[in-house]
Design an enzyme around this catalytic site. Structure first.
Site, PDB file in Angstrom:
ATOM      1  N   GLY A  12     186.985  30.060 -43.372  1.00 17.51           N
ATOM      2  CA  GLY A  12     185.719  29.471 -42.948  1.00 17.51           C
ATOM      3  C   GLY A  12     185.793  27.955 -42.860  1.00 17.51           C
ATOM      4  O   GLY A  12     186.844  27.340 -43.086  1.00 17.51           O
ATOM      5  N   TYR A  13     184.668  27.369 -42.544  1.00 21.47           N
ATOM      6  CA  TYR A  13     184.591  25.921 -42.282  1.00 21.47           C
ATOM      7  C   TYR A  13     185.035  25.096 -43.491  1.00 21.47           C
ATOM      8  O   TYR A  13     186.010  24.334 -43.423  1.00 21.47           O
ATOM      9  CB  TYR A  13     183.158  25.587 -41.872  1.00 21.47           C
ATOM     10  N   SER A 127     175.119  25.354 -53.652  1.00 19.05           N
ATOM     11  CA  SER A 127     174.305  24.689 -52.632  1.00 19.05           C
ATOM     12  C   SER A 127     173.141  23.955 -53.279  1.00 19.05           C
ATOM     13  O   SER A 127     172.624  24.365 -54.329  1.00 19.05           O
ATOM     14  CB  SER A 127     173.775  25.755 -51.663  1.00 19.05           C
ATOM     15  N   TYR A 152     169.283  33.546 -49.074  1.00 21.21           N
ATOM     16  CA  TYR A 152     170.586  32.880 -49.161  1.00 21.21           C
ATOM     17  C   TYR A 152     170.618  31.938 -50.359  1.00 21.21           C
ATOM     18  O   TYR A 152     171.525  31.986 -51.203  1.00 21.21           O
ATOM     19  CB  TYR A 152     170.885  32.090 -47.881  1.00 21.21           C
ATOM     20  N   LYS A 156     172.685  31.930 -54.390  1.00 23.14           N
ATOM     21  CA  LYS A 156     173.421  30.855 -55.057  1.00 23.14           C
ATOM     22  C   LYS A 156     172.856  30.600 -56.461  1.00 23.14           C
ATOM     23  O   LYS A 156     173.606  30.388 -57.416  1.00 23.14           O
ATOM     24  CB  LYS A 156     173.351  29.571 -54.224  1.00 23.14           C
TER      25      LYS A 156
END
Length: 347
Positions: A12-13, A127, A152, A156
């Site tokens: 991933g990024y 996050s 989402y 976290k």
């Protein structure tokens, strides 16, 4: 012997940039990824930068049997960096069970396997969403975590609670949770950057795809927030700065320098920019027009999030080095290079 780091979600990024930073710091990297939102061609891009193509094991970590196998047959792991997760705020609101199932099952299966095979160093990709709508700005680690506005974000927050609990029960386990603000930018080489599937959920690839002609118009979600120009304010951090922080965090664990079994650190620049300021900066830096329209607010967004990173500076010795202009320029270089590659392949 090189220290061996398992990187879940490493195609991933952020994971791929972290793999580059680890290799450049003489670590051996083993990537686990289900390629649901990434592509194995990233391995070639990592090799073009570092000269080393990391090993990839394609696996769905939600499957406890397969996850266990990955650890059973890959010994001598010194630390795990866990990126593997779905990450689109708006999609998580539409499909909350998908996010709870993927993000929490994968985490728990990895932690169970680590405990079974005596791997005791863990870095978690967290996050700033764990702070919800903050009462105070800038946000320090002393800010209380709140129920985030999206599933989402809540995965976290719950994940951090799991880590806090397990580091109490398992006295051998040490974990660091790195709370990102808004990663943007790309590797200086232009060979590696953010490549989302479909319409981007993050601002910078939406801007670059619009500027390069892939998207007709950029949607700015809301201009009626209580901010200086009505658009949300975020703390944007260069992805390479972020990757370098992971290397430092791994070294902290391996060298047994942590002060608590579970530690949390904010990773940002401390500067807040609105969506319109980012668009205007892009146009100014690159002399490139971006077509945008104002759309309704997006569920799950909060007005302002920006960091105080004093703790990371004091305890990790880490500060973000790259400025907004560099973030924009590298993101644009990556976008242009990637589209040129695609055109060459098609022709």
């Amino acid at each position: 012997m090189k220290k061996r780091i398992m990187v879940t979600g490493g195609c991933g990024y952020i994971g791929s940039h972290t793999a580059v930073a680890l290799i450049e710091n003489d670590f051996e990297v083993l990537i686990l990824d289900d390629l649901s939102n990434s592509n194995k061609e990233v391995l070639d891009r990592i090799k073009s930068i570092t000269g080393i193509r990391p090993k990839l094991l394609e696996v769905d970590l939600k499957d406890s049997f397969l996850c266990d196998n990955m650890f059973c047959y890959n010994k001598n792991i010194d630390a795990v960096i866990h990126f593997a997760a779905h990450k689109a705020v708006s999609e998580s609101i539409e499909k909350p069970l998908k996010y709870y199932h993927n993000n929490l099952y994968a985490l728990i299966n990895v932690l169970v396997a680590m405990e079974k095979y005596n791997i005791n160093n863990f870095i978690f990709s967290s996050s700033a969403t764990v702070y919800g709508n903050p009462d105070e700005l800038p946000i320090t680690e002393k800010n209380k975590t709140k129920r985030p506005f999206s599933p989402y974000g809540n995965t976290k927050r719950v994940a951090e609670e799991v880590l806090e609990d397990i580091t109490i029960s398992n006295k051998d386990l040490s974990a660091i949770s790195l709370r990102y603000f808004n990663p943007i930018g790309a590797h200086d080489s232009g060979c590696l950057g953010e490549l989302p599937n479909g319409i981007p959920n993050n601002l910078m690839p939406y801007i670059t795809q619009t500027a390069v002609g892939i998207r007709k118009t950029l949607s700015v979600f809301g201009n009626d927030y209580p901010t200086k120009d009505g658009t949300p304010i975020r703390d944007y951090i260069h992805v390479v700065d972020l990757a370098e922080a992971h290397v430092i965090a791994v070294q902290r664990l391996l060298e047994k320098k942590q002060e608590n079994a579970f530690e949390t650190f904010n990773l940002g620049t401390g500067n807040g920019y609105s969506v319109l300021e980012i668009i205007n900066a892009f146009e100014k830096v690159l002399n490139q027009k971006v077509n945008y329209t104002i759309a309704d607010r997006r569920p799950g967004d909060v007005p302002q999030l920006y960091s105080d990173t004093s703790l990371a500076k004091t305890k990790l010795g880490w500060v973000a080095k790259r400025n907004l202009e560099n973030m924009i320029a590298t993101a644009w270089k990556w976008e242009q290079n990637y589209r040129q590659e695609q055109n060459l392949q098609e022709n």
